[in-house]
Structures are given as C-alpha cells and as structure tokens.
Design a protein around this motif. Sequence first.
Motif, short mmCIF file in Angstrom:
data_model
loop_
_atom_site.label_atom_id
_atom_site.label_comp_id
_atom_site.label_asym_id
_atom_site.label_seq_id
_atom_site.Cartn_x
_atom_site.Cartn_y
_atom_site.Cartn_z
N PRO A 299 7.94 -3.01 -14.57
CA PRO A 299 7.76 -1.84 -14.94
C PRO A 299 6.86 -1.57 -15.87
N HIS A 300 6.45 -2.34 -16.98
CA HIS A 300 5.41 -2.34 -17.26
C HIS A 300 4.68 -1.21 -16.84
N THR A 301 3.58 -2.06 -15.97
CA THR A 301 2.97 -1.92 -15.01
C THR A 301 3.07 -0.44 -14.38
N LEU A 302 3.68 -0.18 -13.51
CA LEU A 302 3.91 1.60 -12.78
C LEU A 302 4.48 2.04 -13.91
N PHE A 303 4.79 1.70 -15.28
CA PHE A 303 4.89 3.11 -16.42
C PHE A 303 3.49 3.18 -16.56
N THR A 304 2.42 2.20 -16.83
CA THR A 304 0.89 2.06 -17.07
C THR A 304 0.31 2.86 -16.26
N HIS A 305 0.31 2.72 -14.85
CA HIS A 305 0.03 3.74 -13.07
C HIS A 305 0.50 4.34 -12.38
N THR A 306 1.44 5.16 -13.47
CA THR A 306 2.25 6.77 -13.00
C THR A 306 1.11 7.43 -12.22
N LEU A 307 0.31 7.49 -12.77
CA LEU A 307 -0.85 8.78 -12.14
C LEU A 307 -1.43 7.89 -10.45
N PRO A 308 -2.00 6.45 -10.84
CA PRO A 308 -2.27 6.17 -9.53
C PRO A 308 -0.98 6.17 -8.33
N VAL A 309 0.59 5.84 -8.59
CA VAL A 309 1.58 5.94 -7.76
C VAL A 309 1.48 8.12 -7.17
N VAL A 310 1.79 8.56 -8.27
CA VAL A 310 1.99 9.45 -7.57
C VAL A 310 0.57 10.11 -6.65
N ILE A 311 -0.61 9.18 -7.38
CA ILE A 311 -1.65 10.17 -6.21
C ILE A 311 -1.84 9.32 -4.87
N LEU A 312 -1.35 8.41 -4.80
CA LEU A 312 -1.33 7.37 -4.22
C LEU A 312 -0.38 7.90 -3.04
N THR A 313 1.13 8.81 -3.69
CA THR A 313 2.19 8.98 -3.08
C THR A 313 1.71 10.29 -1.82
N PHE A 314 0.94 11.13 -2.47
CA PHE A 314 0.21 12.23 -1.56
C PHE A 314 -0.48 11.93 -0.63
N VAL A 315 -1.40 10.89 -1.54
CA VAL A 315 -2.69 10.90 0.03
C VAL A 315 -1.91 10.03 0.88
N THR A 316 -0.72 9.21 0.67
CA THR A 316 -0.33 8.69 1.87
C THR A 316 0.40 9.62 2.69
N ILE A 317 1.06 10.53 2.35
CA ILE A 317 2.12 11.67 2.88
C ILE A 317 0.82 12.61 3.75
N PHE A 318 0.09 13.24 2.89
CA PHE A 318 -0.40 13.94 3.42
C PHE A 318 -1.67 13.93 4.38
N GLY A 319 -2.24 12.14 3.97
CA GLY A 319 -2.86 11.70 5.13
C GLY A 319 -2.91 11.48 6.24
N GLN A 320 -1.89 10.20 5.88
CA GLN A 320 -1.00 10.03 7.29
C GLN A 320 -1.11 11.14 8.42
#
Length: 746
Positions: A299-320
Amino acid sequence: MNTAATVKEVSHHLEPLISDLGLILMTAGIAVLLFKKLKQPLVLGYLIAGFLAGNHFDFFPSVKDIKSVEVWAEIGVIFLLFSLGLEFSFKKLMKVGGTASITAITQIIIMIFVGFLVGQWMHWSKMDSIFLGVILSISSTTIILKTFDELGVKTQKFAGIVIGSLIVQDIVAILMMVLLSTIAVSQQFSGMELMKSVLKLFFFLTIWFVGGIFFIPTLLKRAKHLLTDEMLLIISLALCLMMVGLAANVGFSPALGAFIMGSIIAETTQAEHIEHLVKPVKDLFGAVFFVSVGMLINPHTLFTHTLPVVILTFVTIFGQSISSTIGALLSGQPLKQSVQTGMSLSQIGEFSFIIASLGITLHVTSDFLYPIVVAVSAVTTFTTPFMVKFSTPFSEFLARQLPRRWIKRIERYSANTQAIKSVNNWQIVINSYSTQLIVLSAIIFAAILLSSKYILPLVESFRYGNALGALITLVVVSPFLWALSFRRFAAKEVTILIEERKYRGPIVMMFLFRLVLSVFLIGFLLNIFFSPIIALIALIGAIAVYIIFQKRLNAQYHKIENHFLKNLNDREITKIKRNRSSLSPWDEHMAFFDIAAASNLAGKTLEELQIREQLGINIASIKRGEIMINIPKANERLFPGDEICVIGTDIQVKEFKTYLDQHEMDAPDTFTEPEIVLRQIELKNESYVGKSIRDSKLRERTRGLVVGVEKKGKRILNPESNMILEKDDILWIVGDKKLLADLVHN
C-alpha cells in the motif's frame, strides 16, 4: 540423537509450510466466494486474498515462509502455461488468418513503443521501461473471455477477431519472455544478440515440436488401453516437467517448456481428456500464483506511485483501444468491427503478471513496477465490461462524427482487402520451399549436434570408432538429407511457374541451393568425426552411396513423414469419424456427454430442464445401459449414468458443456456410434404438401425430429411444429435409420 534432531527440524519446517498453504487457500476460498457473489473476476479475488495474507497488511494472519510460496507460484506459472498450451494449437494459429495477426502485431508494436516512451518520460530506468512496454502490450485472455460470456457477444464477428488476436498475443508474449531474459542477462540491446536468441528459439521450437508430434501421440495411443485417469494425469504432468527441464537447460524460461509440451499434447486425440484432468491442478497452483502476486502489493508503494498508476491506467485503456483499432483497420475490417475489437482489448492481465514476475526473478526491474502493474490490471479489469458494452454505440458515434470522405475510404479499403483472398503461385512455392528448408535443416543439424555430444565421446577411443559413429549418424539423417536435396515442393505450382521464363532462374537456384546445403551438412558431419582430408574423401563416398540408394531413402522418408502427418492430423481425423453421421444441416454437429452420479440434473424431465429453450440444442438420444432412447419425449427423465447425444453448433455445444460443468456433470472420454441418422429429404410427396409439421406426422412415422427446413434458399433451424410444408422444401430429419430410409424411398 541426530535422527531426533533431524525429525524435529523437519517438523519445524513443515509447520509454517502447511499453515501458510492453509492460510492461502482459506483466504483464496473466501475471496472466490465473495467475488463470485459480486459477479466479479476471480483473479481480482485472488489478488485481494494475497494482499490480506501478505506481510503488508497487519490486521490479518500473514504468510511466514515467503520462499516456499514463491516456489509454489513458479509451479503455478508452469501449469498455467501448460494448460494454455493444451487449449492452443499451431494449426489453430494458422487458421487465425491475417486479420487477427495484423491486429495483434500492430497493437503489440505500438504499445511496446508507447510503454517505453512513457517509462522514460517518468524517468524510469531503461530496463523498467522495456518491461513496462511489453507488459502493457499483452491483453488478458481470461478477463476478455469471461466478459464475452457474461455479455453474450461471443457469436458476434468482432469476438472472433479478438479471440484470434489473443492467440497471437500469447505466442508473442512467450517470445518476448525469451528475448527479455536475453536482454536482462546480457544487459545489452545489440541486434546481433537478439538475432541469435531468435534463431536459437526457432531452432529449438522446431526440434521440440517435430520430435514431440512424432513420438508423444504414438506413445499415448499405444498405451491408451493401459492408462487410467490417474496414470494419464501423472504421465501428462511428467511430460510437462520434462520439457520444463529441457527448456531451462538450454537457457529458456521454464514456462516456455510447459507451453510447448501443452501445444504438442493439444494435437493428440486425448487432448480434451488431459485438459479435463489437469484443470484441478492448474486451478490449485494458479490460485497460489495469483495470491502470491497479491502478496507483493505494498500500500505504501501504491500510495507513493499513485500518479504512475493513474497515468498507466489511461495509457493502457486508450493505448490498447486505439492501437488495436488501427490494427483491425489495417487488416481490412470495417470501422464498427475495428472499434469493437479495439475497445475489447483494453486491459492487461495474467501474462503481464508473469512478465513482471520475470523481471523480479532476474533482478533487473525496480520493486515498484510489480505492484503498479497489479493495480493497473485491477482497474482495467473493472473497466473491460463497460468498454465492450459501449463499443457499439461509440463506433456508431464515430461513424457520424468522422468526415464522410474518411468513412468512404475505410469502406473502400475494407472491401478491397476482403476481395483479396487468392494467393499467387509464387507465394505458395516460397512458403512450401521455406517450410521444408527450415524444418529439414533443423532436424539434420540437431542430429549432428546430438551425435557430436553423445556418440563421439563414446566411440572416439576405439580404432574404428569414429567411422562407426559417422556411419550411424549418416544412416539416421540420410532420409532427411534426401528430402532436403530432392523432395519436390509445391509440384503443381512449380510446373506452372517453369512455363513462365521469368521464374525459371529463381527456381533452378532454389534447387541448387538445396543441393549445396545438403553437401555442406554432410561435410559438416564428417568433419566432426575425421580430419579435413579424410572427411573430403568420405564426403565423395557418402554422396555416391547416397545417390545409389535414392529410392530406398525416398521410401524411408515418406514413411517417416506419413507417420508425423498422421499424428499431427489424428485429432481432426478422429473428430471427423465421430461426426461422420453428423446430424447437422449446416454447421451443427453431435456431441456426447455422461450424466454424473452426483449431478443435480438427474431425475428431472427434459421439459423441466428446458435445455433446447435455454441453449438452442436438441437432445437426439439417451443411452441407458443397453437401452437406447432415440428422440426422447419431453416427459423423459435423465438418470445417473445416462449418455446423452446432443445436436448443436460449436458454440452451443461449448455452452452446454459449461452448463453441465456447473451442475457437476463430466464429459466422457469415449463415444458411441449413434443408431439414429440425419437424412436430407426434398419434399416431393404430395401427401405432405400444405400440412404443418405436426399434421404431417413426420415425427411419428420416423420416430424422429425435424431439425431444419430450407424454403426457397432460406434456412430455418429448429422449425416450429405449426410451420406449413411446401413443395420442394428441403427437410433435415433426425430419426430411425430404417424408417427414414423407407420415407426417402416412398
């Protein structure tokens, strides 16, 4: 004293091992029940179960022996890939066609490039960025198939393209794992290293596949009468682990070996039965694997990297979505199917976990990459059903909003692409030539390498040992050398091309190249056992003997080739034999299932079950011991041990099998020749014309069932009993063989 200490040590070691496994399975079981109730993907349940059982969540019992869990997880990956191979077939890949291949490859290339650039933009290391690109390029087969089932879209055209693309993606993912391992170990990105890895991979794939198809189906077929379910399961898993060991020994991923063995067994006549037996093992260790993935969520890592998770989620959905849509458009699909395909492939899943775990195993990726990938996968899993559901309205919206000239160009390009179906003679010749050249060269080269490694050390200490070793090797490879030199390829097309002057030169050069390559391979073999001068003399003698015994070598090679082709095609041939009495007017066929002793369908009537109304299939017969009930009536009951024969399309039969599995019914591994048949009857008898199917008494006269009617070219499956029969109607009737024969003659 030492013995007591050892026992105590083992006991101390077993306790956390067993308690950890119990904790994992208990947590996974609860999560599965909960997510089943919520109608969410079970993979997410496993991930949450792993998070709860991991060391990052303090309010729940935690796993103590992480190393053991990692071992189980690796076994889980092996069995997951083995099961995937059982569902896969190299021939199935050939049938996928250009549409799915172009779609998948375009998507993968674009997403690897985009993923790498996004990783670099976020200031990640080059290795993290490379792994990220590959992770984002592979969609989830499990999630997509489950979504298609739930939304009922598997029969739509775009679903076939999506499933074909997933097959191609799975193959490319396996290749990517090999290439990533090479890059990670060498820490180099040179084209030469990658080329060596690709050539090495294709060499071993060819040898493993050809050798496996030649020997394994024969072994299983000859031992069939000795194999119980238990023995068949043990032998299948033993073959899987043997190939895992071979793959690891030559420097490949163990998962690759499991996948290859699965794809080899997939060509055998017992593939479905083995898949059924392996499924519980795969489900058990697969659950452990996905739980182990969840344990790495910090959870700490996810909290620290919340922005990359959000960015990569959008990249995955729209990019794919965008890359797959572009690929489908390039392959010649209309706009609607292209958008539906693209939006269906907008997630990452199980293969992304496997690739991410590969980075951790090789110690080349950062700790934060894995939990980020899991988080992105979890989010895109939830969004997938909505993407599939809204793909049709969105494609219609695009069609209205895009400039009219763009739509016309897409339609024209699609029409032109669909019209190109023929392959010219030169392409056929090149494909046949290349296949023979690659396969035969790989077999000969592999035999020479094995001889140099195992035969030469045994014989070189004897006086004439080298000559004996060379002779043995030459005898073994001589049929393949003959085929490489003289076997005709695409004979009909070559004859046509020779008549055209411009192709004579290339074809002659192709024949000469094969001869030169054969002489080179013979020389290469002899040079291993002898000095260059003696090898040259032996080469001349070998060529002379080789020419003298041409006919015998020809016969021997064709015997070997026919055995290989028989094993390769045996599964399809068996299916054709089973369905030679096919009761399908168009694309329906027969399938047989057993009612299990514990089935909760037992004791119910066909009217109560409403199988035809729910699934669209017909029950043609019920075999109860020595009694055969043909065309059972609605009040007929099912009993434990009954063997039922159903008629339906591939999709309907598959849905029916799922329906049976949900009611604890087992598919049989044996099939019985039916006593009922299908007859196609053109209605000429005036006594039936103008009557309804019910009034014609066809059911009573044939003890059968009208399963199809064709009226003036219009096909109607499962017609209603009040349909009026007209002259020249074509009827497909399932019924008693003798009564139908009498009806045809009358």
